[in-house]
Design a protein around this motif. Structure first.
Motif, mmCIF file in Angstrom:
data_model
loop_
_atom_site.group_PDB
_atom_site.id
_atom_site.type_symbol
_atom_site.label_atom_id
_atom_site.label_comp_id
_atom_site.label_asym_id
_atom_site.label_seq_id
_atom_site.Cartn_x
_atom_site.Cartn_y
_atom_site.Cartn_z
ATOM 1 N N PRO A 222 0.784 -1.231 0.000
ATOM 2 C CA PRO A 222 0.000 0.000 0.000
ATOM 3 C C PRO A 222 0.822 1.289 0.000
ATOM 4 O O PRO A 222 0.311 2.347 -0.395
ATOM 5 C CB PRO A 222 -0.836 -0.094 1.279
ATOM 6 C CG PRO A 222 -0.119 -1.063 2.158
ATOM 7 C CD PRO A 222 0.561 -2.028 1.228
ATOM 8 N N CYS A 223 2.072 1.229 0.443
ATOM 9 C CA CYS A 223 2.889 2.442 0.435
ATOM 10 C C CYS A 223 3.661 2.604 -0.865
ATOM 11 O O CYS A 223 3.859 3.715 -1.350
ATOM 12 C CB CYS A 223 3.858 2.433 1.610
ATOM 13 S SG CYS A 223 3.028 2.228 3.187
ATOM 14 N N TYR A 224 4.071 1.509 -1.475
ATOM 15 C CA TYR A 224 4.893 1.573 -2.690
ATOM 16 C C TYR A 224 4.052 1.714 -3.956
ATOM 17 O O TYR A 224 4.579 2.048 -5.008
ATOM 18 C CB TYR A 224 5.804 0.344 -2.791
ATOM 19 C CG TYR A 224 7.011 0.430 -1.875
ATOM 20 C CD1 TYR A 224 6.860 0.395 -0.489
ATOM 21 C CD2 TYR A 224 8.301 0.586 -2.387
ATOM 22 C CE1 TYR A 224 7.956 0.488 0.355
ATOM 23 C CE2 TYR A 224 9.397 0.678 -1.551
ATOM 24 C CZ TYR A 224 9.227 0.625 -0.185
ATOM 25 O OH TYR A 224 10.319 0.722 0.640
ATOM 26 N N GLN B 252 1.346 9.116 7.382
ATOM 27 C CA GLN B 252 2.116 9.309 8.612
ATOM 28 C C GLN B 252 1.593 8.432 9.752
ATOM 29 O O GLN B 252 1.081 8.910 10.765
ATOM 30 C CB GLN B 252 2.165 10.793 8.966
ATOM 31 C CG GLN B 252 2.925 11.555 7.880
ATOM 32 C CD GLN B 252 3.097 13.023 8.179
ATOM 33 O OE1 GLN B 252 2.195 13.812 7.947
ATOM 34 N NE2 GLN B 252 4.241 13.391 8.699
ATOM 35 N N CYS B 253 1.770 7.153 9.540
ATOM 36 C CA CYS B 253 1.184 6.137 10.427
ATOM 37 C C CYS B 253 1.879 6.053 11.785
ATOM 38 O O CYS B 253 3.061 6.317 11.901
ATOM 39 C CB CYS B 253 1.336 4.766 9.787
ATOM 40 S SG CYS B 253 0.894 4.711 8.072
ATOM 41 N N ARG B 254 1.122 5.580 12.738
ATOM 42 C CA ARG B 254 1.693 5.265 14.042
ATOM 43 C C ARG B 254 2.560 3.997 13.968
ATOM 44 O O ARG B 254 2.405 3.183 13.063
ATOM 45 C CB ARG B 254 0.565 4.997 15.044
ATOM 46 C CG ARG B 254 -0.266 6.179 15.414
ATOM 47 C CD ARG B 254 -1.486 5.708 16.174
ATOM 48 N NE ARG B 254 -1.111 4.840 17.281
ATOM 49 C CZ ARG B 254 -0.891 5.260 18.522
ATOM 50 N NH1 ARG B 254 -1.013 6.534 18.813
ATOM 51 N NH2 ARG B 254 -0.564 4.404 19.466
ATOM 52 N N MET C 103 0.210 -3.500 8.473
ATOM 53 C CA MET C 103 0.162 -3.544 9.929
ATOM 54 C C MET C 103 1.566 -3.321 10.455
ATOM 55 O O MET C 103 2.520 -3.903 9.937
ATOM 56 C CB MET C 103 -0.339 -4.921 10.350
ATOM 57 C CG MET C 103 -0.105 -5.253 11.794
ATOM 58 S SD MET C 103 -0.776 -6.890 12.143
ATOM 59 C CE MET C 103 -0.368 -6.948 13.880
ATOM 60 N N HIS C 104 1.695 -2.444 11.443
ATOM 61 C CA HIS C 104 2.985 -2.236 12.087
ATOM 62 C C HIS C 104 3.045 -2.991 13.408
ATOM 63 O O HIS C 104 2.058 -3.007 14.145
ATOM 64 C CB HIS C 104 3.204 -0.747 12.392
ATOM 65 C CG HIS C 104 3.484 0.074 11.184
ATOM 66 N ND1 HIS C 104 3.396 1.445 11.173
ATOM 67 C CD2 HIS C 104 3.873 -0.289 9.939
ATOM 68 C CE1 HIS C 104 3.716 1.895 9.964
ATOM 69 N NE2 HIS C 104 4.005 0.865 9.198
ATOM 70 N N VAL C 105 4.175 -3.604 13.683
ATOM 71 C CA VAL C 105 4.387 -4.193 15.003
ATOM 72 C C VAL C 105 5.500 -3.399 15.694
ATOM 73 O O VAL C 105 6.601 -3.277 15.163
ATOM 74 C CB VAL C 105 4.716 -5.700 14.919
ATOM 75 C CG1 VAL C 105 3.449 -6.485 14.575
ATOM 76 C CG2 VAL C 105 5.797 -6.012 13.900
HETATM 77 FE FE1 CLF Z 1 4.835 0.671 7.236
HETATM 78 FE FE2 CLF Z 1 6.426 2.329 6.140
HETATM 79 FE FE3 CLF Z 1 6.467 -0.203 5.361
HETATM 80 FE FE4 CLF Z 1 4.436 1.367 4.762
HETATM 81 S S1 CLF Z 1 4.080 2.866 6.475
HETATM 82 S S2 CLF Z 1 7.055 0.543 7.354
HETATM 83 S S3 CLF Z 1 6.547 1.605 4.065
HETATM 84 S S4 CLF Z 1 4.309 -0.688 5.631
HETATM 85 FE FE5 CLF Z 1 3.457 4.046 4.468
HETATM 86 FE FE6 CLF Z 1 2.651 4.846 6.779
HETATM 87 FE FE7 CLF Z 1 3.616 6.601 5.127
HETATM 88 FE FE8 CLF Z 1 5.215 4.820 6.248
HETATM 89 S S5 CLF Z 1 1.763 5.451 4.812
HETATM 90 S S6 CLF Z 1 4.098 6.394 7.341
HETATM 91 S S7 CLF Z 1 5.134 5.409 4.049
#
Ligand code: CLF
Ligand code: SF4
Length: 298
Positions: free
Chosen positions: A17-19, A272-274, A30-32
């Protein structure tokens, strides 16, 4: 895939989803938050957010052990079928302290959830030491936060780094960080890992300079450049928040992005994810998957 992309590259980005801007409508990340330590200090840090290293009011990310991370991923994958990417993006640096927790998490995911893509974000200081290992875990996506390519600019953003068993300050610190970031990027490119560069736009400090950053990362093979606004809030206690450093306006950000067109390709859909975000970009379902709730499900 699109005409401007090699088939092997398209394979790597089509469900990230980001690329891929297209993919972000259909695929979730999902971030861990398994990486508590950091090896540098940024003047905008508050360790609550992500791979964009910004600062907004909110609650602290729930830190996880690699084992808790695995259980959370398996629980989320059951509930969110669009889940395609697991990212490690904080709350500290994913590769600080030898990247111990990050690699333990990748090890567990490779074993128990082999279909999920692995993604990681780092300030780059330790990156050259780990590119080979990232390659071995089939990590195809690495983000480096690069805010300068000139130590004179860097010393206004980074008060210190910890490198080679000691603390460095001032221009020396910024010079080492810069050299490590460039080396790490070159190594990713040689290894065929897609590198995304995040830059935090800080008016009066690196705003004009980010055009040079865009050129420098393009020439070293960066796949995407994500220029994000500094979000500075005095209530948060970041150095920039306390000194009254402002973030850019939406117009200033857009103008800079427009001026970088034609260089390294820009990402314009970052949310700008957590460090513990869950779901499609722009939604955060993290609160549905606290450790407490996952244990109740099991
Ligand atoms: Fe997470 Fe970042 Fe990988 Fe995406 S987020 S580690 S590349 S899976 Fe994405 Fe979020 Fe922007 Fe980061 S929208 S903050 S770019
Ligand atoms: Fe904070 Fe990230 Fe900078 Fe480390 S690299 S000081 S965690 S913003």
């Amino acid at each position: 895939g699109p005409a401007d992309m090699a088939p092997d590259v398209w394979e790597k980005v089509k469900n990230h989803p980001c690329y891929s801007e297209e993919a972000h409508h259909y695929f979730a990340r999902m971030h861990v938050a398994v990486a508590p330590a950091c090896n540098i200090q940024c003047n905008y840090c508050n360790r609550k957010y992500d791979c964009s290293n910004e600062s907004r009011p909110g609650v602290v990310s729930e830190k996880l052990t690699p084992d808790q991370a695995l259980r959370k991923v398996l629980a989320v994958a059951q509930e969110i079928p669009q889940l395609s990417v697991i990212g490690i993006a904080g709350p500290g640096d994913s590769l600080a302290a030898g990247g111990k927790n990050s690699f333990a998490t990748f090890e567990a995911l490779a074993k128990h959830a082999p279909d999920l893509k692995l993604c990681i974000s780092t300030n780059g200081l330790a990156l050259p030491d780990h590119v080979e290992r990232l390659k071995n875990y089939n990590v195809d996506h690495v983000t480096i936060t690069i805010n300068m390519v000139d130590p004179e600019v860097g010393e206004r953003i980074y008060p210190w780094i910890f490198y080679d068993h000691r603390r460095w300050t001032g221009r020396d610190a910024a010079k080492i960080l810069h050299e490590r970031q460039m080396l790490g990027l070159e190594m990713l490119t040689s290894a065929g890992i897609l590198a995304k560069i995040n830059s935090v736009m800080i008016p009066g400090i690196n705003d004009e300079h980010l055009k040079d950053v865009n050129k420098a990362v393009k020439s070293r093979g960066a796949f995407l450049h994500n220029i994000m606004p500094l979000i500075s809030d005095p209530a948060h206690g970041t150095h920039f928040g306390l000194t009254g450093q402002r973030g850019p306006t939406a117009q200033e950000l857009k103008l800079l992005q427009d001026e970088c067109e034609g260089g390294a390709k820009l990402m314009r859909h970052c949310r700008q994810c957590r460090a513990d975000a869950v779901g499609l970009l722009g939604e955060d379902r993290g609160a549905e998957f606290t450790t407490e709730k996952i244990e109740a499900l099991e």
